[in-house]
Design a protein around this motif. Structure first.
Motif, mmCIF file in Angstrom:
data_model
loop_
_atom_site.group_PDB
_atom_site.id
_atom_site.type_symbol
_atom_site.label_atom_id
_atom_site.label_comp_id
_atom_site.label_asym_id
_atom_site.label_seq_id
_atom_site.Cartn_x
_atom_site.Cartn_y
_atom_site.Cartn_z
ATOM 1 N N VAL A 11 0.480 -46.265 109.424
ATOM 2 C CA VAL A 11 0.075 -45.174 108.613
ATOM 3 C C VAL A 11 -0.728 -44.351 109.280
ATOM 4 C CG1 VAL A 11 -0.863 -44.174 106.484
ATOM 5 C CG2 VAL A 11 0.318 -46.366 106.396
ATOM 6 N N PHE A 12 -0.460 -42.951 109.957
ATOM 7 C CA PHE A 12 -1.313 -42.403 110.609
ATOM 8 C C PHE A 12 -2.339 -41.468 109.860
ATOM 9 C CE2 PHE A 12 2.784 -42.796 112.850
ATOM 10 C CZ PHE A 12 2.245 -43.178 114.213
ATOM 11 N N LEU A 13 -3.463 -41.195 110.647
ATOM 12 C CA LEU A 13 -4.302 -40.360 110.411
ATOM 13 C C LEU A 13 -4.025 -39.051 109.925
ATOM 14 C CD1 LEU A 13 -7.307 -39.648 109.644
ATOM 15 C CD2 LEU A 13 -7.432 -39.065 112.130
ATOM 16 N N LEU A 14 -4.240 -38.645 108.692
ATOM 17 C CA LEU A 14 -3.346 -37.421 108.203
ATOM 18 C C LEU A 14 -4.385 -36.257 108.283
ATOM 19 C CD1 LEU A 14 -1.751 -38.594 104.857
ATOM 20 C CD2 LEU A 14 -0.882 -38.396 107.230
ATOM 21 N N THR A 15 -4.099 -34.995 109.033
ATOM 22 C CA THR A 15 -4.778 -33.858 108.919
ATOM 23 C C THR A 15 -4.288 -32.727 108.115
ATOM 24 O OG1 THR A 15 -5.323 -34.622 111.212
ATOM 25 C CG2 THR A 15 -5.759 -32.363 110.430
ATOM 26 N N PHE A 16 -5.139 -32.216 107.556
ATOM 27 C CA PHE A 16 -4.439 -31.010 106.565
ATOM 28 C C PHE A 16 -4.377 -29.741 106.904
ATOM 29 C CE2 PHE A 16 -5.225 -28.464 102.393
ATOM 30 C CZ PHE A 16 -4.180 -28.779 101.978
ATOM 31 N N ASP A 46 -9.353 -35.677 96.930
ATOM 32 C CA ASP A 46 -9.742 -37.057 97.292
ATOM 33 C C ASP A 46 -9.558 -37.173 98.863
ATOM 34 O OD1 ASP A 46 -10.134 -39.134 95.561
ATOM 35 O OD2 ASP A 46 -7.942 -39.619 94.914
ATOM 36 N N ASP A 47 -10.506 -38.065 99.151
ATOM 37 C CA ASP A 47 -10.458 -38.614 100.785
ATOM 38 C C ASP A 47 -9.384 -39.815 100.652
ATOM 39 O OD1 ASP A 47 -12.443 -36.596 101.167
ATOM 40 O OD2 ASP A 47 -13.913 -38.237 101.239
ATOM 41 N N THR A 48 -8.181 -39.432 101.168
ATOM 42 C CA THR A 48 -7.181 -40.429 101.189
ATOM 43 C C THR A 48 -7.488 -41.523 102.244
ATOM 44 O OG1 THR A 48 -5.485 -38.765 100.075
ATOM 45 C CG2 THR A 48 -4.598 -40.813 101.345
ATOM 46 N N THR A 70 -10.143 -36.271 104.639
ATOM 47 C CA THR A 70 -11.021 -35.594 103.944
ATOM 48 C C THR A 70 -10.496 -34.242 103.254
ATOM 49 O OG1 THR A 70 -11.892 -34.214 105.755
ATOM 50 C CG2 THR A 70 -12.911 -36.295 105.308
ATOM 51 N N GLY A 71 -10.788 -34.505 101.813
ATOM 52 C CA GLY A 71 -10.426 -33.000 100.981
ATOM 53 C C GLY A 71 -8.903 -32.881 100.682
ATOM 54 N N ILE A 72 -8.327 -34.058 100.418
ATOM 55 C CA ILE A 72 -6.798 -34.056 100.125
ATOM 56 C C ILE A 72 -6.596 -35.275 99.206
ATOM 57 C CG2 ILE A 72 -5.957 -34.654 102.363
ATOM 58 C CD1 ILE A 72 -3.336 -33.291 101.506
ATOM 59 N N GLY A 73 -5.956 -35.276 98.159
ATOM 60 C CA GLY A 73 -5.270 -36.045 97.487
ATOM 61 C C GLY A 73 -3.884 -36.158 97.245
ATOM 62 N N GLY A 108 0.715 -36.931 111.795
ATOM 63 C CA GLY A 108 -0.263 -36.862 110.801
ATOM 64 C C GLY A 108 -0.650 -35.648 110.203
ATOM 65 N N ILE A 109 0.250 -34.462 110.629
ATOM 66 C CA ILE A 109 -0.137 -33.346 110.349
ATOM 67 C C ILE A 109 0.586 -32.957 108.800
ATOM 68 C CG2 ILE A 109 0.227 -30.539 110.408
ATOM 69 C CD1 ILE A 109 0.193 -31.143 113.384
ATOM 70 N N ILE A 110 -0.286 -32.649 107.984
ATOM 71 C CA ILE A 110 0.287 -32.187 106.575
ATOM 72 C C ILE A 110 0.523 -30.788 106.338
ATOM 73 C CG2 ILE A 110 -0.115 -32.439 103.975
ATOM 74 C CD1 ILE A 110 -1.761 -34.861 104.426
#
Length: 615
Positions: A11-16, A46-48, A70-73, A108-110
């Motif tokens: 599971v990759f680090l997700l960036t919003f 949420d900090d997923t 940080t900052g996304i659920g 990991g880009i959202i």
């Protein structure tokens, strides 16, 4: 033979990111599962939390936490095969606005794609999955009923209401072969749930319960063909694990421990090539002929020309000629040219096979299968030795971005673990006296052994033997038998055990007529190396000794379950701080095959070990 092949569930680090103003990179459809978990607040900001999980050839799983997003659920994840991206629904902000559809790429880009019209506002969406046509199905899961099922067109971001669900759906997944929809529901009163099958041909959809389990199943996904897996929290001890689910009756089998989580979600890309390597379920004798059955599943959109590779332990060899193997493959996989090369490696003879251009058809029900004949040598084996084998398949050039698939042992619940062949043990025979309890405990350099007997009228003595390598034993002391037909108890202490040591003990039980037999072996480890449980012997016959290290005095339960998760037997005992060994006897009634040893300390599952029962 050491294997370095691993399969990573990453599971990759997700960036919003907001907006659709950048290029995204699709995921490689290589069987990985993609998921998230969070502390349980389920909020818009949420900090997923994220994790990575690596499954190796031995079936072990290692988890590494990643930094929080940080900052996304985000929840209701699904993999869309049409474009290779993962989609999810962002948690509501409880502001009356619609929930947002998000797209996650392999870096990991959202990308927030905007709101979805047609969804109920101010509720959370927990369950999500894509069907074969590329539509995202999602259910509202927060608050009180009614719970709604929706079909979302990701291009138009319009949701169609498919009716009210009689269950609170936690996650769901479409079977990649049949397109049947499976789901898990929650039972908040006992922390358990049910496996459901949803018929979408009616509106509202018809929901049928397949079976219940004592697991709160957060995530549901398919892997290795159309095998259903889940990730959830056990009702018994609140530990989180991966589970293999039976789609017929809902039974679950543990497939590896997972990171602690309050809420989680998971999805995968099963639209790929995968294969299993089935070996002999019982032990193999030296010099014996055997077969590996190779089953290849193709869930892509067209037949694939694949390459197969397998290297045997140097003490084994392939027994058929290249031309005979080619004929067998062409019969099992019509249209294959199947160029077969057999060679030598690692000091072996005819122990390497490489097969190119196996044309694998699209799997519609049962995967295509071919057998490879092998033979064990006659020298260099140890009775009870376990030898692992793992093959690979790939599509040359990887035009579909599938990667290389490592084989899975279909006899176990673990994902992509190597296939194990076990060298048969000689017949141990019955003990001349009934040993009801032989165990040990290591504390501050002193090993304290104890055992109990029944009906020792014909027993003369017990010789205590010790080994530091588990193979070469030497007599340590002799204890005279009490000669009672009632229960008798014995104790013995062995002081001066060196640091960083593993020490093995067994009893040689000698009868009055001079006949003798050995007990199972007690394995003790000093505190600085006793980090995990050990079992001996493995495979086992009538007895098995389980060694575990605990920090405080308490109750340890050792349970044996079969491959389907059914409990065969268990033993409970009180242990002292340090290394302890618990022996289970009378196991000869169990059938041959693979079993799992589960160890509980004060009600918490602390270890699961795979082993084999021999006749």
């Amino acid at each position: 033979m050491k294997k370095n092949l691993t399969k990573a569930i990453v599971v990759f680090l997700l960036t919003f990111y907001v907006g659709n103003s950048f290029a995204q990179t699709p995921w490689k459809c290589d069987g990985r599962a993609i998921g998230t978990y969070n502390p349980g607040s389920n909020t818009f900001t949420d900090d997923t939390k994220l994790y990575s999980a690596v499954f190796d050839a031995l079936g072990n799983v290692t988890y590494l936490d990643k930094p929080a997003t940080t900052g996304i659920g985000l929840n209701a994840l699904g993999f869309r095969k049409q474009d290779g991206f993962v989609y999810g629904i962002r948690y509501t902000n409880y502001d009356g606005n619609l929930n947002h559809l998000c797209r996650i790429d392999s870096t990991g880009i959202i990308d927030d794609l905007g709101s979805v019209s047609g969804l109920i506002t101010n509720v959370q969406y927990f369950a999500g999955s894509f069907d074969l046509n590329g539509d995202l199905y999602a259910t509202s899961g927060s608050g009180s009923s009614p719970y709604q099922l929706y079909k979302i067109n990701v291009a138009t971001k319009v949701a169609t209401d498919l009716g009210t669900m009689p269950y609170r759906i936690i996650d769901m997944a479409f079977d990649p072969i049949t397109n049947d929809l499976y789901a898990t529901s929650s039972n908040l009163t006992n922390n358990g749930g049910e496996l459901l099958k949803i018929d979408l041909s009616t509106n509202p959809a018809t929901v049928t319960s397949v079976g219940s389990f004592s697991v709160f199943m957060f995530g549901l996904f398919f892997a290795d063909g159309n095998q259903l897996y889940g990730f959830g929290r056990s009702a018994e001890d609140n530990t989180t694990s991966y589970y293999k689910l039976n789609k017929t009756n809902g039974s679950v089998t543990s497939a590896g421990d997972g990171p602690m989580a309050t809420n989680a979600d998971a999805c995968s890309c099963p639209y790929r090539l995968s294969h299993s390597l089935l070996g002999k379920a019982t032990c193999i004798n030296v010099g014996e002929d055997a077969v590996f059955k190779v089953a290849i599943t193709n869930i892509t959109s067209a037949p694939q020309n694949t390459k197969f590779d397998l290297t045997l332990d140097k003490r084994f060899k392939f027994t058929e000629s290249a031309s005979q193997i080619q004929t067998n493959i062409q019969a099992a996989f019509p249209g294959s040219s199947a160029v077969v090369t057999i060679s030598n490696a690692n000091g072996g003879t005819n122990n390497v096979i490489s097969i190119s251009t196996i044309t694998v058809p699209v799997t519609t029900s049962v995967p295509s299968t071919v057998s490879l004949a092998i033979k064990a040598g006659v020298l260099g084996f140890t009775p009870g030795e376990q030898i692992i084998f793992q093959s690979t398949i790939s599509v040359p050039g990887d035009p579909l971005n599938l990667g290389t698939d490592v084989s899975d042992d279909p006899l176990t619940a673990q994902l992509d673990d190597a296939t194990t062949l076990t060298i048969c043990l000689p017949d141990e025979g019955p003990l001349p006296v009934s040993i009801t309890d032989f165990k040990g405990q290591l504390n501050q350099g002193t090993a304290n052994l104890s055992w109990k007997t029944n009906n020792e009228l014909n027993t003369r003595k017990f010789e205590i033997e010790r080994s530091f390598d588990g193979t070469s034993f030497a007599q340590l002391n002799v204890v005279a038998a009490k000669g009672s037909n009632a229960s008798s108890a014995y104790q013995f202490s062995d002081a001066g055990i060196p640091a960083n040591a593993v020490v093995y003990y067994r009893l040689k039980i000698i009868d009055n007529d001079g006949s003798f037999k050995y007990t199972s072996i007690v394995v003790l480890k000093t505190d600085d190396i006793a980090k995990e449980a050990a079992i001996y012997p493995s495979p086992f016959n009538d007895r098995i000794a389980v060694t575990t290290n605990v920090e405080t005095k308490g109750k340890v339960i050792v349970a044996i379950t079969d491959a389907a998760g059914r409990k065969m037997t268990e033993r409970s005992t009180t242990v002292e701080p340090g290394s302890n060994t618990v022996t289970l006897d009378g196991l000869g009634k169990l059938q041959e095959g693979f079993y799992f040893i589960q160890i509980y300390n004060n009600g918490k599952l602390i270890s699961t070990k795979k082993t084999m029962k021999l006749q």
